[in-house]
Scaffold this motif. Structure first.
Motif: not given
Length: 169
Positions: A49-58
């Motif tokens: 949460n808290g990101f304007w665009k989903k960052p990479p999870l891996i």
């Protein structure tokens, strides 16, 4: 090579970016950015949460190639280069990573050359804003950037020969 990024922009060519000579420098804009790099590098439960665009999870990068930039350089870019003060509302006041990179270079380099700076007109929703991605000017309007002020700040630095342009602006 030095590559500045934030979690939402952390999509690189892993062959190039895992080069031992490449330093990946996280530009933290918020607390979640620090938590994201920690959990990603340590393979812990991800901050989502808290990101304007989903960052990479891996994110398969070598931890020894990662640095975290001092927030001073973001503040310098926002206050000294763009002229914002601490009482300015948060709308359209975050400097781009490009301007932050210029701020960083001004502190460490004898000469600063830029290449590829400049943005298409706001009305041009199809032209990419970067040479390496397909994101358009609409993306910039969704972020907290004031491109007009950045354009003026870079023009001023060029006019006073503080920085030098290697391409058309």
């Amino acid at each position: 090579m030095l590559c500045l990024f934030y979690p939402e922009s952390a999509r690189f060519n892993l062959k190039l970016d895992n080069n031992p000579d490449t330093l990946l420098v996280l530009v933290p804009f918020k607390t979640q950015d620090i938590l994201w790099i920690k959990t990603t590098v340590k393979n812990e439960k991800q901050v989502k949460n808290g990101f304007w665009k989903k960052p990479p999870l891996i994110w398969d990068v070598k931890p020894q190639n990662i640095r975290i930039q001092n927030p001073y350089f973001v503040n310098f870019a926002a206050t000294r280069l763009l002229g914002f003060n601490h009482t300015t509302k948060r709308n359209n006041v975050a400097p781009t990573t490009g301007l932050i990179a210029i701020s960083f270079a001004l502190h460490f380099c004898d000469q600063v050359n830029i290449a590829g700076f400049g943005y298409p007109a706001w009305s041009n929703n199809t032209h990419p804003i970067h040479y390496y991605s397909s994101e358009t000017i609409r993306t910039m309007s969704e972020a907290e950037h004031n491109i007009s002020k950045e354009h003026l700040a870079i023009r001023t630095l060029l006019h006073h020969t503080v920085i030098h342009n290697l391409t058309l602006f």
